[in-house]
Write a protein that holds these residues in place. Structure first.
Motif, PDB file in Angstrom:
ATOM      1  N   HIS A 151      -6.422  -6.599   2.001  1.00  0.00           N
ATOM      2  CA  HIS A 151      -6.640  -7.636   3.006  1.00  0.00           C
ATOM      3  C   HIS A 151      -7.524  -7.107   4.127  1.00  0.00           C
ATOM      4  O   HIS A 151      -7.406  -5.948   4.512  1.00  0.00           O
ATOM      5  CB  HIS A 151      -5.296  -8.101   3.597  1.00  0.00           C
ATOM      6  N   ALA A 152      -8.354  -7.996   4.668  1.00  0.00           N
ATOM      7  CA  ALA A 152      -9.231  -7.589   5.769  1.00  0.00           C
ATOM      8  C   ALA A 152      -8.384  -7.236   6.993  1.00  0.00           C
ATOM      9  O   ALA A 152      -8.780  -6.416   7.814  1.00  0.00           O
ATOM     10  CB  ALA A 152     -10.204  -8.699   6.104  1.00  0.00           C
ATOM     11  N   GLY A 153      -7.220  -7.826   7.102  1.00  0.00           N
ATOM     12  CA  GLY A 153      -6.313  -7.498   8.198  1.00  0.00           C
ATOM     13  C   GLY A 153      -6.815  -7.958   9.552  1.00  0.00           C
ATOM     14  O   GLY A 153      -6.590  -7.282  10.565  1.00  0.00           O
ATOM     15  N   LYS A 154      -7.475  -9.088   9.569  1.00  0.00           N
ATOM     16  CA  LYS A 154      -7.941  -9.632  10.858  1.00  0.00           C
ATOM     17  C   LYS A 154      -6.902 -10.640  11.341  1.00  0.00           C
ATOM     18  O   LYS A 154      -6.571 -11.585  10.620  1.00  0.00           O
ATOM     19  CB  LYS A 154      -9.284 -10.335  10.691  1.00  0.00           C
ATOM     20  N   TRP A 155      -6.362 -10.405  12.545  1.00  0.00           N
ATOM     21  CA  TRP A 155      -5.402 -11.354  13.112  1.00  0.00           C
ATOM     22  C   TRP A 155      -5.526 -11.303  14.633  1.00  0.00           C
ATOM     23  O   TRP A 155      -6.204 -10.407  15.178  1.00  0.00           O
ATOM     24  CB  TRP A 155      -3.975 -11.068  12.637  1.00  0.00           C
ATOM     25  N   SER A 156      -4.925 -12.246  15.284  1.00  0.00           N
ATOM     26  CA  SER A 156      -5.034 -12.260  16.743  1.00  0.00           C
ATOM     27  C   SER A 156      -3.704 -12.683  17.358  1.00  0.00           C
ATOM     28  O   SER A 156      -2.869 -13.292  16.692  1.00  0.00           O
ATOM     29  CB  SER A 156      -6.158 -13.199  17.182  1.00  0.00           C
ATOM     30  N   ASP A 168      -8.279  -5.861  14.115  1.00  0.00           N
ATOM     31  CA  ASP A 168      -9.042  -5.639  12.896  1.00  0.00           C
ATOM     32  C   ASP A 168      -8.426  -4.422  12.210  1.00  0.00           C
ATOM     33  O   ASP A 168      -8.693  -3.302  12.610  1.00  0.00           O
ATOM     34  CB  ASP A 168     -10.483  -5.334  13.318  1.00  0.00           C
ATOM     35  N   GLU A 169      -7.565  -4.652  11.236  1.00  0.00           N
ATOM     36  CA  GLU A 169      -6.780  -3.550  10.676  1.00  0.00           C
ATOM     37  C   GLU A 169      -6.701  -3.696   9.151  1.00  0.00           C
ATOM     38  O   GLU A 169      -5.752  -4.279   8.626  1.00  0.00           O
ATOM     39  CB  GLU A 169      -5.373  -3.627  11.271  1.00  0.00           C
ATOM     40  N   PRO A 170      -7.732  -3.203   8.418  1.00  0.00           N
ATOM     41  CA  PRO A 170      -7.724  -3.328   6.959  1.00  0.00           C
ATOM     42  C   PRO A 170      -6.381  -2.880   6.388  1.00  0.00           C
ATOM     43  O   PRO A 170      -5.857  -1.824   6.764  1.00  0.00           O
ATOM     44  CB  PRO A 170      -8.853  -2.400   6.522  1.00  0.00           C
ATOM     45  N   ALA A 171      -5.834  -3.699   5.504  1.00  0.00           N
ATOM     46  CA  ALA A 171      -4.465  -3.439   5.046  1.00  0.00           C
ATOM     47  C   ALA A 171      -4.304  -3.649   3.547  1.00  0.00           C
ATOM     48  O   ALA A 171      -5.083  -4.364   2.906  1.00  0.00           O
ATOM     49  CB  ALA A 171      -3.516  -4.385   5.783  1.00  0.00           C
ATOM     50  N   TRP A 172      -3.288  -3.008   3.028  1.00  0.00           N
ATOM     51  CA  TRP A 172      -2.840  -3.289   1.663  1.00  0.00           C
ATOM     52  C   TRP A 172      -1.692  -4.280   1.752  1.00  0.00           C
ATOM     53  O   TRP A 172      -0.827  -4.144   2.624  1.00  0.00           O
ATOM     54  CB  TRP A 172      -2.321  -2.021   0.960  1.00  0.00           C
ATOM     55  N   ARG A 173      -1.699  -5.246   0.853  1.00  0.00           N
ATOM     56  CA  ARG A 173      -0.513  -6.088   0.676  1.00  0.00           C
ATOM     57  C   ARG A 173       0.334  -5.381  -0.381  1.00  0.00           C
ATOM     58  O   ARG A 173      -0.148  -5.057  -1.459  1.00  0.00           O
ATOM     59  CB  ARG A 173      -0.927  -7.486   0.222  1.00  0.00           C
ATOM     60  N   MET A 174       1.583  -5.117  -0.039  1.00  0.00           N
ATOM     61  CA  MET A 174       2.490  -4.488  -1.007  1.00  0.00           C
ATOM     62  C   MET A 174       3.629  -5.453  -1.304  1.00  0.00           C
ATOM     63  O   MET A 174       3.966  -6.315  -0.478  1.00  0.00           O
ATOM     64  CB  MET A 174       3.022  -3.153  -0.473  1.00  0.00           C
ATOM     65  N   MET A 175       4.213  -5.281  -2.480  1.00  0.00           N
ATOM     66  CA  MET A 175       5.308  -6.172  -2.860  1.00  0.00           C
ATOM     67  C   MET A 175       6.359  -5.393  -3.662  1.00  0.00           C
ATOM     68  O   MET A 175       6.024  -4.465  -4.399  1.00  0.00           O
ATOM     69  CB  MET A 175       4.757  -7.321  -3.708  1.00  0.00           C
TER      70      MET A 175
END
Ligand SMILES: CC(C)(COP(=O)(O)OP(=O)(O)OC[C@H]1O[C@@H](n2cnc3c(N)ncnc32)[C@H](O)[C@@H]1OP(=O)(O)O)[C@@H](O)C(=O)NCCC(=O)NCCS
Length: 179
Positions: A151-156, A168-175
């Motif tokens: 995920h681009a990990g963009k949120w506000s 702006d925090e590039p992230a992995w989606r884990m499950m």
């Protein structure tokens, strides 16, 4: 002289810790020692979501009532791949105070949450973890989480003074499968 003792290790016995849902009076303590004041509005909004069954806010504390850590859960969100209110729930804001880390507290809290979600009928837990957070990624893998997407990990969020911040925090989606 003021001494910053936040880095000192607090030896704990997991059996002495209490995990419970956040009540309204706990909201200030979730700002820790001013470190998370900027999330005041977000926490208040999330607390309202707990009242309508969309979210859960968990905290872990000592018998004396000192805050040790927290983790929040979205049961139902607009992003169904994260939390659909039935099978998938999404964990976030998972953190343990520095002086209590590496003693099993985080694992204890997550396993408690997995069990709680299982009882509520959920089958999967999802979360986002920053790609530059190897310690958390290792912990999640150890608990059985697997990377499912990037995920681009963009949120506000809007802080306590009404200022909007873009993260702006590039992230992995884990499950993880829990049921
Ligand atoms: C991620 C975080 C919540 C983990 O909390 P924690 O309480 O330190 O977690 P644990 O103690 O259960 O696990 C951490 C490590 O300590 C080890 N550990 C557990 N009990 C231990 C003990 N008694 N003695 C020594 N080490 C121990 C665990 O094996 C684990 O190592 P591993 O993950 O490499 O296998 C915490 O580091 C934190 O708050 N970090 C900052 C916020 C953050 O990054 N949150 C995640 C966002 S996605």
């Amino acid at each position: 002289m003021m001494v910053d003792a936040s880095h000192l290790k607090n030896d704990i016995d997991l059996g002495d810790l209490i995990i419970r849902q956040v009540v309204k009076d706990d909201l200030p303590a979730l700002e820790w020692d001013g470190e998370y004041t900027q999330f005041r509005r977000m926490y208040a909004s999330l607390y309202r979501d707990t009242q309508t069954g969309r979210a859960l806010m968990w905290m872990i504390e000592t018998e004396k009532g000192d805050m040790v850590g927290q983790a929040f859960v979205i049961l139902r969100s607009g992003e169904l791949s994260a939390a659909d209110g039935e099978r998938r729930a999404y964990i976030f804001s998972f953190r343990v105070k520095p002086g209590y880390r590496n003693q099993g507290v985080g694992t204890f809290l997550l396993e408690f949450i997995h069990e709680d979600l299982r009882r509520r009928g959920f089958k999967f837990v999802t979360l986002n973890v920053a790609k530059d957070n190897p310690n958390a990624i290792r912990l999640y893998r150890r608990l059985g989480y697997k990377v499912i997407s990037s995920h681009a990990g963009k949120w506000s969020y809007t802080d306590h003074e009404g200022i909007t911040h873009h993260v702006d925090e590039p992230a992995w989606r884990m499950m993880k499968r829990i049921g």
